[in-house]
Scaffold this motif. Sequence first.
Motif, PDB file in Angstrom:
ATOM      1  N   ARG A 278      -7.533  -3.194   7.326  1.00 40.74           N
ATOM      2  CA  ARG A 278      -7.686  -2.186   6.267  1.00 40.74           C
ATOM      3  C   ARG A 278      -6.400  -2.040   5.479  1.00 40.74           C
ATOM      4  O   ARG A 278      -6.405  -1.928   4.258  1.00 40.74           O
ATOM      5  N   GLN A 279      -5.274  -2.053   6.186  1.00 40.00           N
ATOM      6  CA  GLN A 279      -3.964  -1.927   5.542  1.00 40.00           C
ATOM      7  C   GLN A 279      -3.723  -3.100   4.595  1.00 40.00           C
ATOM      8  O   GLN A 279      -3.238  -2.917   3.481  1.00 40.00           O
ATOM      9  N   LYS A 280      -4.064  -4.311   5.022  1.00 39.01           N
ATOM     10  CA  LYS A 280      -3.897  -5.494   4.174  1.00 39.01           C
ATOM     11  C   LYS A 280      -4.755  -5.387   2.915  1.00 39.01           C
ATOM     12  O   LYS A 280      -4.307  -5.714   1.817  1.00 39.01           O
ATOM     13  N   LYS A 281      -6.013  -4.923   3.083  1.00 37.89           N
ATOM     14  CA  LYS A 281      -6.903  -4.769   1.928  1.00 37.89           C
ATOM     15  C   LYS A 281      -6.361  -3.743   0.948  1.00 37.89           C
ATOM     16  O   LYS A 281      -6.408  -3.939  -0.266  1.00 37.89           O
ATOM     17  N   LEU A 282      -5.830  -2.632   1.464  1.00 35.46           N
ATOM     18  CA  LEU A 282      -5.263  -1.607   0.592  1.00 35.46           C
ATOM     19  C   LEU A 282      -4.047  -2.132  -0.169  1.00 35.46           C
ATOM     20  O   LEU A 282      -3.881  -1.857  -1.358  1.00 35.46           O
ATOM     21  N   ILE A 283      -3.222  -2.895   0.509  1.00 37.84           N
ATOM     22  CA  ILE A 283      -2.047  -3.472  -0.149  1.00 37.84           C
ATOM     23  C   ILE A 283      -2.466  -4.449  -1.238  1.00 37.84           C
ATOM     24  O   ILE A 283      -1.905  -4.457  -2.336  1.00 37.84           O
ATOM     25  N   GLU A 284      -3.493  -5.266  -0.971  1.00 35.23           N
ATOM     26  CA  GLU A 284      -4.002  -6.200  -1.977  1.00 35.23           C
ATOM     27  C   GLU A 284      -4.546  -5.443  -3.179  1.00 35.23           C
ATOM     28  O   GLU A 284      -4.315  -5.842  -4.324  1.00 35.23           O
ATOM     29  N   GLN A 285      -5.269  -4.340  -2.941  1.00 36.61           N
ATOM     30  CA  GLN A 285      -5.797  -3.542  -4.047  1.00 36.61           C
ATOM     31  C   GLN A 285      -4.669  -2.950  -4.893  1.00 36.61           C
ATOM     32  O   GLN A 285      -4.747  -2.939  -6.114  1.00 36.61           O
ATOM     33  N   LEU A 286      -3.627  -2.461  -4.232  1.00 37.76           N
ATOM     34  CA  LEU A 286      -2.491  -1.898  -4.973  1.00 37.76           C
ATOM     35  C   LEU A 286      -1.797  -2.969  -5.806  1.00 37.76           C
ATOM     36  O   LEU A 286      -1.384  -2.712  -6.941  1.00 37.76           O
ATOM     37  N   GLU A 287      -1.664  -4.175  -5.263  1.00 37.31           N
ATOM     38  CA  GLU A 287      -1.035  -5.258  -6.013  1.00 37.31           C
ATOM     39  C   GLU A 287      -1.887  -5.644  -7.220  1.00 37.31           C
ATOM     40  O   GLU A 287      -1.359  -5.921  -8.293  1.00 37.31           O
ATOM     41  N   LYS A 288      -3.224  -5.648  -7.058  1.00 36.84           N
ATOM     42  CA  LYS A 288      -4.113  -5.950  -8.189  1.00 36.84           C
ATOM     43  C   LYS A 288      -3.992  -4.878  -9.264  1.00 36.84           C
ATOM     44  O   LYS A 288      -3.971  -5.180 -10.454  1.00 36.84           O
ATOM     45  N   LYS A 289      -3.925  -3.610  -8.856  1.00 36.93           N
ATOM     46  CA  LYS A 289      -3.777  -2.525  -9.828  1.00 36.93           C
ATOM     47  C   LYS A 289      -2.459  -2.650 -10.578  1.00 36.93           C
ATOM     48  O   LYS A 289      -2.393  -2.426 -11.784  1.00 36.93           O
ATOM     49  N   LYS A 290      -1.413  -3.002  -9.854  1.00 38.40           N
ATOM     50  CA  LYS A 290      -0.101  -3.162 -10.481  1.00 38.40           C
ATOM     51  C   LYS A 290      -0.135  -4.307 -11.491  1.00 38.40           C
ATOM     52  O   LYS A 290       0.374  -4.184 -12.606  1.00 38.40           O
TER      53      LYS A 290
END
Length: 152
Positions: A44-56
């Motif tokens: 879940r943590q990895k998915k959240l980090i990937e989502q934040l990177e996509k938003k950035k």
Amino acid sequence: MAEKERIFFGAIEPPEKKKEPMEEDEEEPEVLPFSEKTVEAQERQKKLIEQLEKKKMASSIAVPTNDELVKAKLRELNEPIILFGETKPERRKRLRYILAEKGIKEGIPKDIIEAAQKEKKEIPHDEPFLTEGPIALKEARLWILHDSIKKC
């Protein structure tokens, strides 16, 4: 005068750790695998980090404000140009996220870029940039000039 000896505290180089041979009756320490909950939490943590990177990345992509250009770029990407109930800002946001997912950094449609490059080549540089106005305009500006100078 005699030079003072320097005193060093601690080792200059880190001491090498000596591995002592294990005795036959000692066992290696047991390493336990992560529990299922821990593994799920890490995923879940990895998915959240990937989502934040996509938003950035999405926030750094330049997307046109003209709705027709946004639709043209969506067509170019084979995406639906309008979703039911979608407004213009939502469409721009959706284009931005689609570009981020696909790793595209250019939000302007290719045909618009090509047309702009052709227009740059077709502009003749022999023509004067300014055109002459009518004589009445010149006379009016001269009158304004002389009137302003009198007031000073």
